[in-house]
Design a protein around this motif. Structure first.
Motif, mmCIF file in Angstrom:
data_model
loop_
_atom_site.group_PDB
_atom_site.id
_atom_site.type_symbol
_atom_site.label_atom_id
_atom_site.label_comp_id
_atom_site.label_asym_id
_atom_site.label_seq_id
_atom_site.Cartn_x
_atom_site.Cartn_y
_atom_site.Cartn_z
ATOM 1 N N LEU A 80 -24.442 -74.619 -85.554
ATOM 2 C CA LEU A 80 -23.599 -74.775 -84.264
ATOM 3 C C LEU A 80 -24.122 -75.954 -83.557
ATOM 4 O O LEU A 80 -23.298 -76.279 -82.575
ATOM 5 C CB LEU A 80 -23.973 -73.252 -83.417
ATOM 6 C CG LEU A 80 -23.798 -72.266 -84.072
ATOM 7 C CD1 LEU A 80 -24.228 -71.000 -83.219
ATOM 8 C CD2 LEU A 80 -22.248 -72.106 -84.379
ATOM 9 N N ARG A 139 -22.169 -69.472 -76.472
ATOM 10 C CA ARG A 139 -20.679 -69.177 -76.623
ATOM 11 C C ARG A 139 -20.006 -69.020 -77.780
ATOM 12 O O ARG A 139 -19.425 -68.033 -78.341
ATOM 13 C CB ARG A 139 -19.841 -69.678 -75.257
ATOM 14 C CG ARG A 139 -20.136 -69.229 -73.980
ATOM 15 C CD ARG A 139 -19.198 -69.967 -72.865
ATOM 16 N NE ARG A 139 -19.653 -69.734 -71.516
ATOM 17 C CZ ARG A 139 -19.267 -68.577 -71.138
ATOM 18 N NH1 ARG A 139 -18.477 -67.407 -71.657
ATOM 19 N NH2 ARG A 139 -19.522 -68.482 -69.604
ATOM 20 N N ARG A 140 -20.376 -70.169 -78.493
ATOM 21 C CA ARG A 140 -19.992 -70.359 -79.805
ATOM 22 C C ARG A 140 -20.635 -69.358 -80.747
ATOM 23 O O ARG A 140 -19.988 -68.686 -81.564
ATOM 24 C CB ARG A 140 -20.066 -71.726 -80.249
ATOM 25 C CG ARG A 140 -19.517 -72.031 -81.697
ATOM 26 C CD ARG A 140 -19.557 -73.481 -82.057
ATOM 27 N NE ARG A 140 -19.151 -73.738 -83.430
ATOM 28 C CZ ARG A 140 -19.482 -74.922 -84.149
ATOM 29 N NH1 ARG A 140 -20.220 -75.857 -83.369
ATOM 30 N NH2 ARG A 140 -19.298 -74.664 -85.311
ATOM 31 N N ARG A 143 -18.973 -65.994 -80.847
ATOM 32 C CA ARG A 143 -17.649 -65.960 -81.617
ATOM 33 C C ARG A 143 -17.923 -65.976 -82.920
ATOM 34 O O ARG A 143 -17.239 -65.349 -83.996
ATOM 35 C CB ARG A 143 -16.937 -67.121 -81.320
ATOM 36 C CG ARG A 143 -16.418 -67.181 -79.644
ATOM 37 C CD ARG A 143 -15.224 -68.114 -79.435
ATOM 38 N NE ARG A 143 -15.667 -69.523 -79.816
ATOM 39 C CZ ARG A 143 -16.136 -70.297 -79.091
ATOM 40 N NH1 ARG A 143 -16.414 -69.979 -77.635
ATOM 41 N NH2 ARG A 143 -16.408 -71.560 -79.294
ATOM 42 N N GLU A 144 -18.638 -66.806 -83.565
ATOM 43 C CA GLU A 144 -19.017 -67.194 -85.068
ATOM 44 C C GLU A 144 -20.394 -66.780 -85.588
ATOM 45 O O GLU A 144 -20.352 -66.651 -86.836
ATOM 46 C CB GLU A 144 -18.852 -68.832 -85.156
ATOM 47 C CG GLU A 144 -17.548 -69.204 -84.579
ATOM 48 C CD GLU A 144 -17.583 -71.071 -84.455
ATOM 49 O OE1 GLU A 144 -18.209 -71.460 -85.362
ATOM 50 O OE2 GLU A 144 -17.060 -71.448 -83.673
#
Length: 449
Positions: A80, A139-140, A143-144
């Protein structure tokens, strides 16, 4: 520690727990301090006493979850972050680990996990400029992250590479992976009870294991559970409870427990009716052992001494338990910091100490007496190899093989030589929180008459 570090802790619910978790993580990962040192006693984090019971439990779970999943978290963050985790601001690293662990494995809303991690870095002078980065990465992660973790779930990322390679070499790849998987779960609370295990299992909403240990899930402080103050039980992993039982009937016999503190095995021996001499070199640990015995209304003679140098009584002992200092790699499920504090280079000096302890124990043992040697290590040098080396030079000793009936019929924990070898993946359960046991090795030897 600068007082301003805690200035905003009371303003935002949950921030103090996360701030202390970040400090303790930094202690383990950058200052090589154990969790026990930072959570208890004179070296405990100074702000711990300001936390509510609920926040203290949250803080402990946060730290333990991160240490159990540290390799996976490192892999995730490398995916990330384009430039890797900032190395000039430890609080930014801790905030990312704390946020990601909550998002992936804890019952914390994603927005709260992100917000509190951002506040952590904003409150730190060196890390403040990374607040935007932490916000974006977490935040990523929300999601992932789960998909990234699933991709590497079958790997042994959460073990240091040196330890993973050793376990694969000694136990085989399938078993090593099963052991690593067992370490990823928060363990149960195991209790050795004085009597009526079924009744205590019912009162504590747990179950009785085949070995007689009562296993339950801990909710709140151990000291508040029924039976604690009355001394009806003591905390002891199911595997740790097995070695002391290998002496058989010891009522009225003289037994020495070398390296005895904090005293779980001493308590077992005393409760079984032995006259126990408990030896440990640490005055603080002996004080704790005495306190534990007092709570349990059990008696033992305690000696503060280095067991290797201790002379002991001229008449010797009917039995000797050597619970030797070791790398403790078998206890990682309960002490996840061990995985990241130990190094492969620790094994040789500890094996040398174990050799000296065994040699000393032989000199203290009466003819016909029983020596039980155990370590909470999964490394063969500290278990099987130590006993093989001793038997090669001590012709007056013989191995007394452990029978399945002595360990509740659990044949999988008995080696081909008749020794005890428990693994973290033993005692499976549909609920992983109720599965597993510490990794222990134990051997029983008898001095020839």
């Amino acid at each position: 520690m600068p007082p301003q570090r805690f200035a905003v802790a009371s303003e935002v619910p949950g921030l103090a727990a996360r701030r202390i978790a970040a400090d303790i993580l930094d202690g383990v990962l950058h200052r090589h301090r154990t969790l026990d040192d930072q959570l208890e006693g004179a070296g405990a984090h100074p702000a711990l006493k300001s936390l509510s019971d609920r926040d203290r439990a949250l803080m402990r779970r946060l730290v333990a979850t991160i240490l159990r999943r540290l390799g996976t978290l490192g892999h995730l963050l490398s995916r990330l972050l384009d430039r890797g985790v900032p190395t000039d601001a430890p609080r930014a690293q801790s905030a990312l680990l704390i946020g990601a662990a909550q998002i992936l494995w804890m019952d914390v809303p994603d927005h709260a996990a992100v917000d509190l991690s951002v506040r952590l870095v904003q409150a730190d002078r060196r890390a403040a400029r990374y607040a935007g980065l932490v916000n974006a990465v977490l935040r990523r992660c929300a999601r992932e992250g789960q998909a990234i973790v699933e991709d590497v779930k079958s790997q042994t990322l959460d073990l240091p590479p040196w330890l993973a390679s050793r376990w694969v070499a000694h136990y085989g790849e399938a078993t090593a992976h099963a052991m690593a998987a067992a370490l990823s779960h928060e363990p149960s609370l195991d209790l050795t009870v004085k009597s009526d295990a079924g009744q205590w299992a019912a009162r504590l909403h747990g179950e009785v294991l085949p070995t007689g240990t009562v296993r339950t899930l801990l909710h709140g402080a151990v000291t508040m559970l029924p039976g604690f103050a009355e001394g009806q039980w003591w905390v002891q992993d199911a595997a740790a409870a097995l070695p002391a039982r290998l002496f058989g009937d010891i009522k009225g016999k003289n037994i020495a427990d070398l390296c005895a503190a904090p005293g779980g095995k001493t308590a077992q021996l005393a409760f079984a009716g032995a006259r126990v001499t408990a030896v440990d070199r640490s005055p603080a640990r002996v004080a704790r052992l005495r306190d534990n015995l007092a709570r349990l209304s059990l008696e033992a003679e305690t000696v503060i001494a280095d067991a290797v140098e201790w002379q002991g009584p001229a008449e010797g002992f009917d039995g000797i338990l050597v619970d030797a200092p070791c790398t403790s790699t078998g206890t990682i499920r309960r002490h996840p910091d061990v995985a990241w504090l130990r190094q492969e280079t620790d094994i040789a000096p500890l094996a040398a100490l174990q050799k000296r302890l065994l040699q000393k124990a032989v000199t203290l043992l009466k003819p016909g007496g029983t020596l039980v040697y155990c370590t909470c290590s999964l490394e063969p040098e500290e278990g099987e190899a130590a006993i093989a080396a001793l038997l090669a030079v001590e012709s007056g000793l013989r191995r007394a093989a452990i029978a399945p009936a002595e360990v509740a019929g659990l044949t999988e924990i008995i080696t081909a030589d008749g020794d005890l070898r428990t693994l973290p993946c033993h005692l499976p359960n549909a609920d992983p929180r109720l599965a597993g046991m510490d990794g222990f090795y134990a051997a029983r030897l008898v001095r020839r008459i």
